[in-house]
Write a protein that holds these residues in place. Structure first.
Motif, short mmCIF file in Angstrom:
data_model
loop_
_atom_site.label_atom_id
_atom_site.label_comp_id
_atom_site.label_asym_id
_atom_site.label_seq_id
_atom_site.Cartn_x
_atom_site.Cartn_y
_atom_site.Cartn_z
N THR A 30 0.87 -1.17 0.00
CA THR A 30 0.00 0.00 0.00
C THR A 30 0.91 1.22 0.00
O THR A 30 1.86 1.28 0.77
CB THR A 30 -0.90 0.03 1.25
OG1 THR A 30 -1.65 -1.18 1.30
CG2 THR A 30 -1.86 1.20 1.20
N ASP A 31 0.60 2.19 -0.87
CA ASP A 31 1.42 3.40 -0.87
C ASP A 31 0.73 4.51 -0.10
O ASP A 31 -0.40 4.35 0.38
CB ASP A 31 1.81 3.81 -2.30
CG ASP A 31 0.66 4.28 -3.16
OD1 ASP A 31 -0.36 4.76 -2.62
OD2 ASP A 31 0.78 4.18 -4.38
N SER A 32 1.40 5.65 0.02
CA SER A 32 0.89 6.75 0.85
C SER A 32 -0.36 7.40 0.27
O SER A 32 -1.03 8.16 0.96
CB SER A 32 1.99 7.79 1.07
OG SER A 32 2.44 8.29 -0.17
N SER A 33 -0.70 7.10 -0.98
CA SER A 33 -1.94 7.63 -1.58
C SER A 33 -3.10 6.66 -1.41
O SER A 33 -4.20 6.93 -1.89
CB SER A 33 -1.72 7.90 -3.07
OG SER A 33 -0.78 8.92 -3.24
N GLY A 34 -2.86 5.51 -0.77
CA GLY A 34 -3.92 4.54 -0.55
C GLY A 34 -4.04 3.49 -1.65
O GLY A 34 -4.90 2.62 -1.58
N ASN A 35 -3.21 3.59 -2.69
CA ASN A 35 -3.21 2.57 -3.74
C ASN A 35 -2.68 1.27 -3.16
O ASN A 35 -1.78 1.28 -2.32
CB ASN A 35 -2.34 3.01 -4.92
CG ASN A 35 -2.80 4.31 -5.51
OD1 ASN A 35 -3.91 4.41 -6.00
ND2 ASN A 35 -1.96 5.33 -5.44
N SER A 36 -3.22 0.16 -3.61
CA SER A 36 -2.74 -1.12 -3.12
C SER A 36 -2.46 -2.03 -4.31
O SER A 36 -3.06 -1.89 -5.37
CB SER A 36 -3.77 -1.77 -2.20
OG SER A 36 -4.99 -1.99 -2.88
N PRO A 53 -8.08 3.23 -5.05
CA PRO A 53 -9.38 3.53 -4.44
C PRO A 53 -9.94 4.90 -4.83
O PRO A 53 -11.15 5.10 -4.78
CB PRO A 53 -9.10 3.45 -2.94
CG PRO A 53 -7.64 3.73 -2.81
CD PRO A 53 -7.01 3.18 -4.06
N SER A 54 -9.09 5.83 -5.23
CA SER A 54 -9.57 7.15 -5.64
C SER A 54 -10.40 7.08 -6.90
O SER A 54 -11.39 7.79 -7.05
CB SER A 54 -8.40 8.10 -5.86
OG SER A 54 -7.68 8.27 -4.67
N THR A 55 -9.98 6.22 -7.84
CA THR A 55 -10.70 6.10 -9.11
C THR A 55 -11.58 4.85 -9.15
O THR A 55 -12.44 4.74 -10.01
CB THR A 55 -9.71 6.01 -10.28
OG1 THR A 55 -8.91 4.83 -10.12
CG2 THR A 55 -8.81 7.24 -10.34
N SER A 77 -5.49 0.50 -16.15
CA SER A 77 -6.58 0.96 -15.29
C SER A 77 -7.76 1.50 -16.08
O SER A 77 -8.85 1.63 -15.55
CB SER A 77 -6.07 2.01 -14.31
OG SER A 77 -5.56 3.13 -15.01
N ASN A 78 -7.57 1.78 -17.37
CA ASN A 78 -8.68 2.24 -18.20
C ASN A 78 -9.48 1.07 -18.78
O ASN A 78 -10.41 1.26 -19.54
CB ASN A 78 -8.18 3.15 -19.33
CG ASN A 78 -7.23 2.45 -20.28
OD1 ASN A 78 -7.04 1.23 -20.23
ND2 ASN A 78 -6.62 3.22 -21.16
N GLY A 79 -9.10 -0.17 -18.43
CA GLY A 79 -9.82 -1.35 -18.89
C GLY A 79 -9.31 -1.93 -20.19
O GLY A 79 -9.78 -2.98 -20.63
N ASN A 80 -8.35 -1.28 -20.82
CA ASN A 80 -7.80 -1.77 -22.08
C ASN A 80 -6.64 -2.71 -21.83
O ASN A 80 -5.83 -2.49 -20.93
CB ASN A 80 -7.33 -0.61 -22.96
CG ASN A 80 -8.47 0.28 -23.39
OD1 ASN A 80 -9.61 -0.14 -23.44
ND2 ASN A 80 -8.16 1.51 -23.70
N SER A 81 -6.54 -3.74 -22.65
CA SER A 81 -5.45 -4.70 -22.49
C SER A 81 -4.23 -4.25 -23.30
O SER A 81 -4.33 -3.41 -24.20
CB SER A 81 -5.89 -6.09 -22.94
OG SER A 81 -6.26 -6.07 -24.29
N TRP A 82 -3.09 -4.81 -22.97
CA TRP A 82 -1.85 -4.54 -23.66
C TRP A 82 -0.97 -5.78 -23.60
O TRP A 82 -1.20 -6.66 -22.77
CB TRP A 82 -1.13 -3.33 -23.05
CG TRP A 82 -0.86 -3.49 -21.59
CD1 TRP A 82 -1.67 -3.15 -20.56
CD2 TRP A 82 0.30 -4.08 -21.00
NE1 TRP A 82 -1.09 -3.48 -19.36
CE2 TRP A 82 0.13 -4.06 -19.61
CE3 TRP A 82 1.47 -4.62 -21.51
CZ2 TRP A 82 1.07 -4.56 -18.73
CZ3 TRP A 82 2.41 -5.12 -20.63
CH2 TRP A 82 2.21 -5.06 -19.26
N SER A 83 0.02 -5.87 -24.47
CA SER A 83 0.94 -7.01 -24.43
C SER A 83 2.23 -6.62 -25.14
O SER A 83 2.25 -5.70 -25.96
CB SER A 83 0.32 -8.23 -25.12
OG SER A 83 0.09 -7.96 -26.48
N GLY A 84 3.28 -7.32 -24.81
CA GLY A 84 4.55 -7.04 -25.45
C GLY A 84 5.64 -7.99 -25.00
O GLY A 84 5.41 -8.88 -24.16
N THR A 85 6.80 -7.81 -25.58
CA THR A 85 7.97 -8.61 -25.21
C THR A 85 9.15 -7.68 -24.98
O THR A 85 9.21 -6.57 -25.51
CB THR A 85 8.35 -9.62 -26.31
OG1 THR A 85 8.67 -8.91 -27.50
CG2 THR A 85 7.23 -10.60 -26.58
#
Length: 107
Positions: A30-36, A53-55, A77-85
């Motif tokens: 968990t960071d200081s902004s509450g993200n986990s 948790p903010s968004t 976090s926008n729901g879009n997938s990505w991939s790469g090597t």
């Protein structure tokens, strides 16, 4: 794999102030902004799942290394997938794939 994962984790806001608990194979942070986020490592694979948790947004990343190539995929976090090597030969690393906007990249 480590470089890409570190890059992804460092992209989190204020990650320098994160508190992490657990073992080498599984940690929750968990960071200081509450993200986990949680990090699970097994064999040549690392999975990271995060929550802001903010968004109310979730994100995830999975990385697996075979030889000199690491395969990455996830959901931004926008729901879009990505991939790469990322492939390392000698002293240089090549990155290529599709980002979360559907744009290809190669560096």
């Amino acid at each position: 794999m480590k470089a890409f994962l570190i890059t992804a984790v460092l992209a989190l806001p204020l990650v320098a102030n994160a508190n992490c608990f657990g073992s080498v194979n599984f940690q929750t942070c968990t960071d200081s902004s509450g993200n986990s986020y949680s990090v699970q490592r097994y064999g040549n694979t690392t999975n990271v799942q995060g929550y802001n948790p903010s968004t109310g947004n979730n994100w995830n990343q999975s990385s697996s290394t075979y030889g000199n190539t690491t395969y990455h995929s996830g959901m931004a976090s926008n729901g879009n997938s990505w991939s790469g090597t990322s492939s390392t030969y000698g002293g240089s690393t090549t990155y290529q794939g599709i980002d979360s906007r559907g744009q290809s990249y190669h560096r």
